[in-house]
Design a protein around this motif. Structure first.
Motif, short mmCIF file in Angstrom:
data_model
loop_
_atom_site.label_atom_id
_atom_site.label_comp_id
_atom_site.label_asym_id
_atom_site.label_seq_id
_atom_site.Cartn_x
_atom_site.Cartn_y
_atom_site.Cartn_z
N ALA A 220 -2.12 -3.56 -8.68
CA ALA A 220 -1.18 -2.45 -8.84
C ALA A 220 -1.85 -1.13 -8.49
O ALA A 220 -1.24 -0.25 -7.84
CB ALA A 220 -0.66 -2.43 -10.27
N ALA A 221 -3.12 -0.97 -8.90
CA ALA A 221 -3.85 0.26 -8.58
C ALA A 221 -4.06 0.39 -7.07
O ALA A 221 -3.90 1.48 -6.50
CB ALA A 221 -5.19 0.26 -9.31
N THR A 224 -0.86 1.41 -5.28
CA THR A 224 -0.60 2.85 -5.38
C THR A 224 -1.56 3.64 -4.50
O THR A 224 -1.16 4.56 -3.78
CB THR A 224 -0.72 3.30 -6.84
N ARG A 225 -2.84 3.26 -4.54
CA ARG A 225 -3.86 4.01 -3.79
C ARG A 225 -3.65 3.93 -2.27
O ARG A 225 -3.88 4.90 -1.56
CB ARG A 225 -5.25 3.49 -4.14
N ALA A 227 -0.86 3.77 -0.86
CA ALA A 227 0.45 4.39 -0.59
C ALA A 227 1.53 3.39 -0.21
O ALA A 227 2.50 3.73 0.47
CB ALA A 227 0.32 5.47 0.49
N CYS A 228 1.37 2.14 -0.66
CA CYS A 228 2.38 1.11 -0.35
C CYS A 228 3.71 1.43 -1.03
O CYS A 228 4.79 1.14 -0.50
CB CYS A 228 1.89 -0.26 -0.80
N ALA A 229 3.62 2.02 -2.23
CA ALA A 229 4.83 2.30 -3.01
C ALA A 229 5.72 3.35 -2.36
O ALA A 229 6.89 3.47 -2.71
CB ALA A 229 4.44 2.74 -4.42
N SER A 230 5.21 4.12 -1.41
CA SER A 230 6.03 5.14 -0.77
C SER A 230 7.06 4.55 0.18
O SER A 230 8.06 5.20 0.50
CB SER A 230 5.13 6.12 0.01
N TYR A 303 -0.45 -8.93 -7.98
CA TYR A 303 0.48 -7.88 -8.42
C TYR A 303 1.89 -8.16 -7.92
O TYR A 303 2.87 -8.05 -8.67
CB TYR A 303 0.01 -6.52 -7.91
#
Length: 316
Positions: A220-221, A224-225, A227-230, A303
């Motif tokens: 999960a970290a 986020t790092r 930038a996949c969640a964007s 994740y």
């Protein structure tokens, strides 16, 4: 009396069955080898050129004899095949309650990570009586993880996940080898599996080196790092498809075909995003080749599995 065992200790649920099949094959082989050798010797002596044996009889066909020596060996071979197939099926059907460990082979070591986050090199601590699944991949060349006392071995391949499972039945320390020649220090790529009582294993977990975070938490970290969640927003509202409930689902592709979103597909999508484009989306995702290690990819995979709301998965 020599204290020299013919086989390693039987330390897993697979071992008795594998040894029984091996013993049956050895007995059958020995019986027919002695029978054929004895018959050859008998006829050599009986029909030696100095013997007075009657050689005038013509050789004729004997249907019953020919059927007998055809059907009996066929039956024995079918028994061996069925027995072996059943054992193979058992070793490949991973129980739903198996504890998943992650193994990365590398010249010349085994890197192991527990689901709770503990990491080991050339060693795997496991609880007694608990099914253990090994999810494995290689960072370089073909390796092969073998634990003789458990009667298991499985190729560990670059660019592809393989799985093996076992359930230990005896506490102790057991040898772990690489069974595939993988370079100059292949013989040094060894380790051990330490089987512990469940309470001792929990004590080891709590007292071992500090965990670096769970697999899914690290994933999960990273998610986020990097930038996949964007792009991969819930509900499919982002520039990339949603990953909610993705694992194990059939995905429609832009070329009209479909694919199961298993570990291999997700890994390929991370490293070669243009290989399979999801229907309705453009090829805009950058590659993460050489940016993520195999360990990182495994963490992201774990994740993504949690986004299903369940760790129950279908193995490739």
């Amino acid at each position: 009396m020599l204290n020299f065992p013919l086989f390693p200790a039987q330390a897993s649920t697979f071992a008795p069955g594998v040894d029984a099949l091996m013993g049956f094959v050895l007995l059958v082989t020995a019986f027919f080898s002695l029978l054929i050798a004895s018959l050859i010797l008998f006829f050599v002596v009986k029909y030696h050129h100095t013997s007075k044996a009657d050689r005038r009889g013509a050789v004729t066909s004997n249907l019953l004899l020919e059927l007998t020596w055809t059907i009996i060996p066929l039956g024995i071979v079918l028994v061996i095949f069925g027995w072996g197939a059943r054992l193979f099926y058992t070793t490949k059907m991973i129980p739903a309650d198996a504890l998943e460990f992650f193994v990365v082979g590398k010249q010349w070591m085994w890197k192991v990570q527990h689901p709770e986050g503990q990491r080991e090199i050339n060693s795997i601590h496991v609880p007694l009586g608990q099914p253990i699944e090994l999810t494995m991949i290689s960072e370089d060349v073909i390796h092969d993880l073998a634990i003789p006392a458990f009667r298991i071995k499985e190729d560990v391949l670059p660019g592809r996940y393989t799985h093996q499972w076992f359930q230990a039945t005896q506490t102790g320390r057991y040898h772990l080898f690489c069974d595939q020649f993988c370079g100059t220090l292949h013989a040094s790529m060894i380790g051990q599996v330490v089987v512990m009582e469940p309470r001792d294993y929990q004590r080891w977990l709590s007292g071992s080196m500090e965990a670096s975070g769970s697999m899914s938490g690290n994933g999960a970290a990273l998610f986020t790092r990097m930038a996949c969640a964007s792009c991969h927003l819930a509900g499919g509202q982002g520039r990339g498809p949603s990953l909610q409930g993705l694992y194990g689902k059939r995905v429609a592709l832009s070329d009209g075909s479909t694919v199961i979103a298993d570990e291999a597909y997700i890994r390929e999508s991370i490293l070669k995003p243009g290989a399979k484009i999801v229907r309705g989306y453009s090829n805009i995702m950058p590659t993460f080749q050489n940016q993520l290690s195999e360990q990182n990819i495994l963490e992201i995979l774990e994740y993504i599995k949690t986004l299903n709301g369940s760790k129950e998965t279908t193995k490739p």
